[in-house]
Design a protein around this motif. Structure first.
Motif, PDB file in Angstrom:
ATOM      1  N   ASP A  45       0.847  -1.192   0.000  1.00 42.39           N
ATOM      2  CA  ASP A  45       0.000   0.000   0.000  1.00 42.39           C
ATOM      3  C   ASP A  45       0.883   1.244   0.000  1.00 42.39           C
ATOM      4  OD1 ASP A  45      -2.118   1.612   0.046  1.00 42.39           O
ATOM      5  OD2 ASP A  45      -2.859   1.060   2.026  1.00 42.39           O
ATOM      6  N   ASN A  48       0.411   8.079  -0.872  1.00 43.49           N
ATOM      7  CA  ASN A  48      -0.171   8.902  -1.937  1.00 43.49           C
ATOM      8  C   ASN A  48       0.854   9.962  -2.326  1.00 43.49           C
ATOM      9  OD1 ASN A  48      -1.731  10.337  -3.642  1.00 43.49           O
ATOM     10  ND2 ASN A  48      -3.070  11.211  -2.084  1.00 43.49           N
ATOM     11  N   ARG A  53      -4.139  11.165  -6.731  1.00 39.77           N
ATOM     12  CA  ARG A  53      -4.628   9.795  -6.861  1.00 39.77           C
ATOM     13  C   ARG A  53      -5.310   9.572  -8.211  1.00 39.77           C
ATOM     14  NH1 ARG A  53      -5.216   6.570  -2.214  1.00 39.77           N
ATOM     15  NH2 ARG A  53      -4.477   7.590  -0.305  1.00 39.77           N
ATOM     16  N   ARG A 109     -10.238   8.139  -9.552  1.00 37.61           N
ATOM     17  CA  ARG A 109      -9.224   8.170  -8.495  1.00 37.61           C
ATOM     18  C   ARG A 109      -9.070   6.768  -7.911  1.00 37.61           C
ATOM     19  NH1 ARG A 109      -8.790  12.229 -10.765  1.00 37.61           N
ATOM     20  NH2 ARG A 109      -8.629  14.358  -9.953  1.00 37.61           N
ATOM     21  N   TRP A 110      -7.817   6.425  -7.514  1.00 40.66           N
ATOM     22  CA  TRP A 110      -7.589   5.107  -6.912  1.00 40.66           C
ATOM     23  C   TRP A 110      -7.609   5.211  -5.398  1.00 40.66           C
ATOM     24  CZ3 TRP A 110      -3.112   5.280  -4.017  1.00 40.66           C
ATOM     25  CH2 TRP A 110      -2.102   6.172  -4.410  1.00 40.66           C
ATOM     26  N   HIS A 111      -7.956   4.078  -4.769  1.00 45.08           N
ATOM     27  CA  HIS A 111      -7.993   3.999  -3.309  1.00 45.08           C
ATOM     28  C   HIS A 111      -6.697   3.396  -2.757  1.00 45.08           C
ATOM     29  CE1 HIS A 111     -12.214   5.089  -3.338  1.00 45.08           C
ATOM     30  NE2 HIS A 111     -12.459   4.139  -4.225  1.00 45.08           N
ATOM     31  N   ARG A 112      -6.157   2.398  -3.465  1.00 45.46           N
ATOM     32  CA  ARG A 112      -4.900   1.773  -3.055  1.00 45.46           C
ATOM     33  C   ARG A 112      -4.048   1.561  -4.288  1.00 45.46           C
ATOM     34  NH1 ARG A 112      -5.102  -3.473  -0.167  1.00 45.46           N
ATOM     35  NH2 ARG A 112      -2.964  -2.858   0.313  1.00 45.46           N
ATOM     36  N   THR A 147     -17.352  -5.005  -1.990  1.00 49.82           N
ATOM     37  CA  THR A 147     -16.825  -3.663  -1.719  1.00 49.82           C
ATOM     38  C   THR A 147     -17.170  -2.670  -2.810  1.00 49.82           C
ATOM     39  OG1 THR A 147     -14.710  -4.060  -2.839  1.00 49.82           O
ATOM     40  CG2 THR A 147     -14.871  -4.719  -0.526  1.00 49.82           C
ATOM     41  N   GLN A 149     -15.441  -2.493  -5.513  1.00 45.25           N
ATOM     42  CA  GLN A 149     -14.140  -2.051  -6.014  1.00 45.25           C
ATOM     43  C   GLN A 149     -13.466  -3.186  -6.782  1.00 45.25           C
ATOM     44  OE1 GLN A 149     -12.161  -0.800  -2.433  1.00 45.25           O
ATOM     45  NE2 GLN A 149     -13.206   1.181  -2.377  1.00 45.25           N
ATOM     46  N   VAL A 171      -9.775   0.589  -7.608  1.00 47.60           N
ATOM     47  CA  VAL A 171     -10.677   1.681  -7.995  1.00 47.60           C
ATOM     48  C   VAL A 171     -12.125   1.231  -7.830  1.00 47.60           C
ATOM     49  CG1 VAL A 171      -9.011   2.626  -9.640  1.00 47.60           C
ATOM     50  CG2 VAL A 171     -10.708   0.964 -10.422  1.00 47.60           C
ATOM     51  N   ASP A 172     -13.043   2.213  -7.896  1.00 47.07           N
ATOM     52  CA  ASP A 172     -14.470   1.894  -7.860  1.00 47.07           C
ATOM     53  C   ASP A 172     -14.873   1.154  -9.125  1.00 47.07           C
ATOM     54  OD1 ASP A 172     -14.809   3.142  -5.410  1.00 47.07           O
ATOM     55  OD2 ASP A 172     -15.226   5.095  -6.327  1.00 47.07           O
TER      56      ASP A 172
END
Length: 539
Positions: A45, A48, A53, A109-112, A147, A149, A171-172
Motif C-alpha cells: 500500500d 499517496n 490519486r 481516483r484510486w484507493h490503493r 466492496t 471495487q 478503484v471503484d
C-alpha cells in the motif's frame, strides 16, 4: 521533577516502539488475492505521492485520436474521424461509451496502489481485457467482492516519469466498467430510432410501408393518429442487439430504415433470438421485440378510417390562409390581413383546429364550401376542406366530424380575428358623454361633473363609466336585436381635435352586451354595460 522527566522518557520510548510496529505491519501487508506477503522493499500500500490519486494524471481528451481495446483473444481499434468515433468505415462507436471513458480518465481516483507482482497471477487468470490510450494500458483485475471495487493494472509508457512505471490500482467498479465497456457496450446497440427519423420505410415479402414524419404515404396517404405512431416508436426503441454472434443460416426478413438501418438476416442459435445486420452493428436481438415492431408496422396497412389523425390540423402552423383568402400570421403578435389580430381569438381558432373531432366519416362527394391552408415552420402545407360540420384534409380518403362549438369558431370570418381593441385613451381626456338624453360634462376640478338637463347627479357613477370607456376592447359579433341605450363619448386630447364615438347597445348577457360601435357590430365588455346601466338607472 526527576520523576516527571523519567515519565516523559518512558512515554517517548513507548511511542517509538508503536511507530516501528506500525511500519513493519504495513510493510508486510498482503494485497487481496495475492500469493504470500510483500517484502519491506515492496510495500503493498504505497503512500499517496504528492497528494495525486488520478488514474491518468493530466489526461487531455483533445489529444486522443485512437483507442485500442482487447476482449480476450479479439480487439477493436477506435479512431477519431471529425466529430465521430469509428470502429471501422461502416461502424460508429457509441458516443455514450466514449464519453464514459473520458469521464473515467478525467475524474477516476484510486484507493490503493500496489506493485503488479502482488496480484499479477490474478490478472493473468482474468485474461487480457483492457484499453490502451495515449501511452497507458489499463487491464481488468480481480474484484473485491462486496466492496464495489476492482483492481486495475496500469502499464505506463516508459517515457512517463513515474517511480513505478507499472502498478495496480484499486478503484471503484464504475471506473472499470467505463474503461472496458465490452464488445457490445462499445457499439450502438439500438440500430434504429423511429422517434427521431424524418422518414421510415419498411419492407418484407408481404409488407411495404413508408412514413414521412407522422404522415403515412404508403400504402395510404393520410396523417396518422397517435394511437398508431406511438406503438411504432416504442417498438423501435425496444429492438436492441444483445449478443454479438451465434448466427444461423436463415431467410431474409424485415428491412427497416429509420434514422439507421436494420435487416433481419436469419436466426440465432439461441431459440429466443433473431440475427440482424445494421450499418452500425450486427448480432442477435430478442425475437419478441422484432415481432412487436412488425406488428406495429402491419397495423399501418389497416382501414384508413381507423388510422386517420382525428385532429383537423396535425401541424403547428405559422401562417393560415383563411376562408376569405385573408392571411393570418401567427406568433407572439399575430396579424390578420396585415393588421393587428386579437391574440385570444387567434388562440381559440388554433385550438379548435387542433382539437380531435367527434368521429371519422366518409368523405363527401360534394365540393367543399371553403378551404383553410396551413403552413408550418418546416414548410409543410396542409389544406383543410370544409363541408357541413366536417373537415377533410386534401388528398385524404376520409373526413372528420367537428363538434358544434369548435365549428362555430373555425367558420368565423377573418374580421372576427382582428384586434378587438377599439381605442385606448387617457380617462382624464374624456370631456363629455351623453347617455340616452342626458349629457355629462367634466368640470374644472377633478371628479366634478355637470349634467344637462339639471337633475340628480352621482359623480361616482359617472367616474365608474368613464374608467370603462377609457380603453374599450370589443370583438366583432352579430348585431344587437334591440337597442336598450345609446351612448355618445367625446375625448379631447391636449393637442389635436376632439374624437367622438357613438355606441348603441342592447341589454347585457353573462358575456357582455351586443352593440353597434361607430357602426360596427361588436360585443361590449360586461363592466362597461353594467356601469352604463347603473348610471342610467340613477336618474
Amino acid at each position: 521533577m526527576i520523576a516527571t522527566t523519567r515519565g516523559l522518557v518512558v512515554l517517548a520510548v513507548i511511542a517509538a516502539i508503536l511507530v516501528v510496529a506500525t511500519l513493519v505491519t504495513n510493510g508486510e501487508h498482503t494485497a487481496p488475492g495475492a500469493q504470500g506477503g510483500a517484502s519491506p522493499h515492496d510495500p503493498a500500500d504505497f503512500a499517496n505521492l504528492g497528494g495525486e490519486r488520478a488514474i491518468f494524471p493530466g489526461f487531455d481528451e483533445t489529444k486522443v485520436n485512437q483507442i485500442n481495446f482487447s476482449w480476450g483473444q479479439t480487439g477493436d481499434s477506435v479512431r477519431r474521424v471529425g466529430n465521430e468515433w469509428r470502429i471501422d468505415e461502416d461502424t460508429l462507436a457509441s458516443p455514450a461509451a466514449i464519453d464514459a471513458i473520458f469521464t473515467a480518465l478525467r475524474g477516476g481516483r484510486w484507493h490503493r496502489r500496489v506493485k503488479p507482482s502482488a496480484i499479477r497471477q490474478e490478472f493473468h487468470s482474468h485474461g487480457p481485457s483492457g484499453i490502451t490510450i495515449n501511452g497507458k494500458t489499463f487491464s481488468r483485475g480481480p474484484a473485491l467482492e462486496g466492496t464495489g471495487q476492482t483492481w486495475l493494472l496500469r502499464d505506463n509508457d516508459r517515457a512517463v516519469l513515474d517511480p513505478w512505471n507499472d502498478d495496480a490500482l484499486l478503484v471503484d467498479d464504475w471506473i472499470v466498467k467505463a474503461l472496458i465497456p465490452g464488445w457490445l457496450g462499445l457499439r450502438i446497440g439500438r440500430p434504429i430510432n423511429c422517434a427521431t427519423a424524418k422518414t421510415i420505410t419498411a419492407t418484407a415479402a408481404d409488407l411495404s410501408v413508408r412514413l414521412e414524419g407522422t404522415r403515412l404515404v404508403v400504402p395510404h396517404r393520410l396523417w396518422l393518429d397517435e394511437r398508431w405512431t406511438r406503438p411504432l416508436r416504442d417498438a423501435c426503441a425496444n429492438v436492441e442487439i444483445v449478443a454479438s454472434n451465434s448466427k444461423r443460416v436463415g431467410p431474409e426478413g424485415l428491412h427497416i430504415v429509420a434514422d439507421g438501418e436494420l435487416k433481419v438476416m436469419g436466426a440465432c442459435y439461441e431459440p429466443t433470438m433473431t440475427y440482424v445486420e445494421a450499418k452500425v452493428i450486427r448480432g442477435c436481438v430478442q425475437t419478441d421485440a422484432l415481432r412487436e415492431l412488425e406488428k406495429a408496422l402491419r397495423a399501418l396497412v389497416g382501414p384508413p378510417l381507423e388510422l386517420i389523425d382525428q385532429r383537423p390540423l396535425p401541424i403547428d402552423p405559422v401562417t393560415l390562409t383563411l376562408q376569405d383568402g385573408k392571411q393570418l400570421e401567427l406568433g407572439n403578435a399575430p396579424r390578420v390581413d396585415g393588421k393587428d389580430a386579437d391574440p385570444d381569438a387567434v388562440r381559440e381558432l388554433v385550438r379548435a383546429l387542433g382539437t380531435r373531432g367527434e368521429s371519422v366519416v366518409e368523405r363527401s362527394n360534394k365540393k367543399p364550401t371553403a378551404t383553410i391552408k396551413a403552413i408550418d415552420a418546416a414548410g409543410i402545407e396542409v389544406t383543410l376542406e370544409l363541408f357541413d360540420h366536417a373537415i377533410a384534409r386534401a388528398g385524404e380518403p376520409a373526413a372528420i366530424r367537428i363538434a358544434d362549438a369548435d365549428w362555430s369558431i373555425i367558420t368565423r370570418p377573418s374580421s372576427a380575428l382582428r384586434d378587438a381593441t377599439r381605442w385606448r385613451e387617457d380617462a382624464m381626456t374624456l370631456t363629455s358623454l351623453t347617455l340616452d338624453t342626458i349629457t355629462y360634462k367634466r368640470g374644472a376640478v377633478l371628479g366634478e361633473w355637470t349634467r344637462t338637463p339639471d337633475g340628480k347627479l352621482d359623480a361616482a357613477l359617472v367616474d365608474s363609466l368613464v374608467e370603462t370607456l377609457a380603453s374599450v376592447r370589443a370583438p366583432a359579433t352579430a348585431p344587437p336585436a334591440a337597442i336598450a341605450h345609446r351612448l355618445r363619448v367625446t375625448f379631447t386630447p391636449p393637442a389635436g381635435k376632439p374624437v367622438t364615438h357613438t355606441i348603441d347597445f342592447a341589454s347585457p348577457t353573462a358575456h357582455g352586451c351586443a352593440a353597434r360601435l361607430d357602426g360596427v357590430s361588436v360585443l361590449l365588455p360586461l363592466p362597461l354595460c353594467t356601469a352604463a346601466i347603473a348610471l342610467a338607472s340613477s336618474r
